[in-house]
Enzyme design. Sequence first.
Site, PDB file in Angstrom:
ATOM      1  N   ASP A 134       5.920  -3.813   6.981  1.00 23.38           N
ATOM      2  CA  ASP A 134       4.572  -2.965   6.783  1.00 23.38           C
ATOM      3  C   ASP A 134       3.293  -3.994   6.708  1.00 23.38           C
ATOM      4  O   ASP A 134       3.631  -5.295   6.508  1.00 23.38           O
ATOM      5  CB  ASP A 134       4.565  -2.161   5.432  1.00 23.38           C
ATOM      6  CG  ASP A 134       5.422  -0.956   5.549  1.00 23.38           C
ATOM      7  OD1 ASP A 134       5.606  -0.598   6.642  1.00 23.38           O
ATOM      8  OD2 ASP A 134       5.916  -0.493   4.594  1.00 23.38           O
ATOM      9  N   ASP A 145       7.570   1.526   2.025  1.00 23.67           N
ATOM     10  CA  ASP A 145       7.399   1.888   0.542  1.00 23.67           C
ATOM     11  C   ASP A 145       7.199   3.431   0.217  1.00 23.67           C
ATOM     12  O   ASP A 145       7.234   4.006  -0.737  1.00 23.67           O
ATOM     13  CB  ASP A 145       5.958   1.266   0.173  1.00 23.67           C
ATOM     14  CG  ASP A 145       4.899   1.533   1.096  1.00 23.67           C
ATOM     15  OD1 ASP A 145       5.060   2.322   1.974  1.00 23.67           O
ATOM     16  OD2 ASP A 145       3.798   0.878   0.917  1.00 23.67           O
ATOM     17  N   ASP A 177       9.331   6.691   4.508  1.00 26.63           N
ATOM     18  CA  ASP A 177      10.019   5.629   5.034  1.00 26.63           C
ATOM     19  C   ASP A 177      11.584   5.383   4.928  1.00 26.63           C
ATOM     20  O   ASP A 177      12.236   4.732   5.530  1.00 26.63           O
ATOM     21  CB  ASP A 177       9.639   4.260   4.516  1.00 26.63           C
ATOM     22  CG  ASP A 177       8.131   3.899   5.024  1.00 26.63           C
ATOM     23  OD1 ASP A 177       7.694   4.244   6.337  1.00 26.63           O
ATOM     24  OD2 ASP A 177       7.163   3.456   4.408  1.00 26.63           O
TER      25      ASP A 177
END
Length: 1104
Positions: A489, A794, A798
């Site tokens: 990310d 997070d 996901d």
Amino acid sequence: MAQGTSPPPPEIRSPDERGGAEDGAEAEVEEEVFDDAFDIPHKNAPHDRLRRWRQAALVLNASRRFRYTLDLKKEEEKEIIRRKIRSHAQVIRAAFLFKEAGQKDIREAYSGINLATASRSFPIELEKLTTLNREHDSVLLQEVGGVKGLSDLLKSNLDKGVTTNEDELLQRRNIYGANTYPRKKRKNILRFVFEACQDLTLAILMVAAAISLTLGMTTEGPDEGWYDGGSIFLAVFLVILVTAISDYRQSLQFRHLNEEKQNIQVEVVRGGKRSAASIFDLVVGDVVPLNIGDQVPADGVLISGHSLAIDESSMTGESKIVHKDQKAPFLMSGCKVADGYGSMLVTGVGTNTEWGQLMANLSEDNGEETPLQVRLNGVATFIGLVGLSVAGAVLVVLWIRYFTGHTQNPDGTTQFIAGTTGVKKGFMGAIRILTIAVTIVVVAVPEGLPLAVTLTLAYSMKKMMRDKALVRRLSSCETMGSATTICSDKTGTLTLNKMTVVEAYFAGIKLDPCDDISHISDNSSALIVEGIAQNTTGTVFLPEDGGEAELTGSPTEKAILSWGLKIGMDFHGMRSKSSVIHVFPFNSEKKRGAVAVQSDEGVHVHWKGAAEIVLSSCNSWLSVDGSVQPMSAEKHDEYKKSIENMAANSLRCVAFAYCDYDTEMIPKEDITNWKLPEDDLTLLGIVGIKDPCRPGVRDAVRLCTTAGVKVRMVTGDNIETAKAIALECGILDANGLISEPVVIEGKVFREMSESARVDAADKIIVMGRSSPNDKLLLVQALKRRDHVVAVTGDGTNDAPALHEADIGLSMGISGTEVAKESSDIIILDDDFTSVVKVVRWGRSVYANIQKFIQFQLTVNVAALVINVVAAVSSGDVPLNAVELLWVNLIMDTLGALALATEPPTDNLMKRTPVGRREPLVTNIMWRNLFVQALYQVAILLIFDFAGVRILRLQNESRDKAERMKNTFIFNTFVFCQVFNEFNARKPEERNVFKGVTKNHLFMGIIGITTVFQVLIIQFLGKFFKTVRLDWRLWLVSVAIGIISWPLAYLGKFIPVPVRPLQDYFKPRCCRKTRRGGNKLPILLYAFFLYGFFNLKRLMHSIDR
């Protein structure tokens, strides 16, 4: 207040449930890939595969070998318990659905509320509160005055929660219980001693020692006759004690790590202020905010919520998402928030909840085997089979030689003469031979080899905690060493996640500075502030002492709220002027969220989200004077250019828009299904939020590249923002190609065909405006390209990608509980540099195991060959049972402690990733092993055959000369292992001493081994059948051991083939068998036996 709706929330399943669902689909593929009994999938291994390797393994001490593996029987028992508790939850749901409302007298219906005793601490009793939770009795809840009345009875405030007074919190725990559950009492050291005693070979040795002790004391008297049996007892006791202490320390480390995994941090409102607290600290009466992805931390009643959807599959076993509102307000502990947000009043904690009862029954950690551990069981099995065969052959040969009169005492007399030797003496001789054969088995079967994985994992996990990584699944430590790509990310991982608004465009102008709205009309600024204050999941807490405002929420929300305060927003005042009537929670697919609010001026629908997406829905914009202007093509391009400029400066762009809505158009009946208008919006403005790169990220990315691990960025941000951050972090090369497919939007990748995605996946470095599903598709495509994929995540959405990846890395600070549960490792500080440290540790685990294997196989081969050749040629062995037990202790427990706890080195990150199918014993290790084993066996057999002459012991009596020679061989053999332990530290490097003094445990074990060896030779001769050596023989022993250092250095100049040594034997005789191994160890031993039988002949010719 109505509850809003959003698109159907994703179905959230626990990893166990997902794994179970996928087992059937993947079984056929696994059967093709994993044709070896000792080769299991690194994730979600089906139980039949786990049973298969257990059945194939040669195990001498099952209780110890399988201590840290999954207990399949207990897993089945746990599933039965789960079903029972889930069935109870389903009964509650059924009863709730069919319950008929009725009017009851509150005093009669709820006797637990005794108004006469209201002056006591709490008017409501625990038993009745527990009943309310378990029965989900909404009628009863209404009778006590709803959630407001219940909070009054619990002396709590729905807005401010309970007080922060520790005495009151303690009182609540004493009355209503703590949010913990009973844990199984940990095993004490005596339990580990008992389990160590269950080793079959040690048990046989103890029986043989008891017989030897009895016969010895009978024939030779108590003074002298107890030494033989007593020395074996002492050696066995020492092995058991050291093994038990080592295992006990490991268990303490695992227990501590399991407690860390269960210690979930939750938000709680106390004294009107939101703060983080451990889930174990919650009390009845607490007010807990709930957001998407959170775990419901206790039983409770909904206070308020917007589109709150709960996944109750962990309790009911059904994957159905349940929407919660005032009609269905009861929340069960352990469930997950699938969508929306809200707040709850805690009414039940700990074992007074269904979840608490479930966890109390399942609180024992049931272990987990890792692929490397199982593979080492395979290695141990085949070495053990060879050892058993050799020990059996030695036993038969020695017994035949003994009973046929071909075995002599050190003084030259025959040990057994048929018809002359007494029964007791003959029996003692046979028992002595049996103990030698059994001890050979002890040395040959490396029981500690699989347990070395557990040791190094326990050590690594403890150290990884200091490096801000919490391991949830043991196997991920190993797999991380094989990672070839990391899909990271952006926000919070590559950046600091400390956001501030640095640029703003409102009412058609750029604000300079960004918080100066003096040129904007009051009407326009009021609309902006209303949108900020109402369309947020964050809060503002203003201390009574007038201190600085405290903000809660996501970093983006806090940045926007902070900017709102700077432009004059009165957060609480604005929220009191208007009321929320409907919410569309922020959605990661649409990347925007909305709220409908009603005030004296009418109904406004406020939208907030990704700037270019919100802009595309606007057909007008709000001007400085408050008038609404049509969105011309020129104005649209102007705003678009502003967004691109901000994105190019690494800013996250968030736009605000609104529209008026006719009150008459609002649904009266089914407002929960009201779809908020998302077109024909009026643009209020755009803010640019700065989130700086983390310091050290660029170096970490460069280190990954050097290590052969490709870093890819997958973010939901604007593609231009993603590109700018990637350049700043070093993920993209400014001189390289920066266009498709290297930089790609999630939508473009999503719309490709499956084959096109697989082809493009390798080239993708940055993916912008991606959805969680795009991340999942990328992971699947990379895995089809044979990559070992690590993924960071997070958010709740996901979870599928984290589960699908070879290693799922969730964020400890910003990550939701759903994401953490689906992950394998939690990065506690959300920092990418910590991810790189995990890669180092993963490689270190594999490297340490290889060091230990090389060391143990060298000792194993040398000890076996020396004893076998000596036994067959002379009918006696230079290394007796007690000495072999000491050697076993050095190479097994102490060797594992010394080598399996080596810290990672920088050199590990200069290698390529460890291949998934790479052999455990590499060609380099075979070379090192051959060099050292060949040297040790050659030199010691030379001394065995011609030691009396070489050491100039001809003047001594034959008995003493033989004892001195055997003592010298034993002493030299031990020092060869001590010095070879240094060589094992660096199998590939020539400088084996680099960093050795920093490893205090290694140096301590070397020191302890040396001290004990001196004590054994000089003072414990009665027990070990040794004699004291003079300083010359000590010097020679140490010198022979030291030669292993230059020998290892020179050996590393010998080139090795690229093709694994095992592959050369597969076509002829080493194809995979049903038991899942190959015959290379057998060939190795055969080679040594053949070579040293010829060496024996050579030595005899030299003597002649």
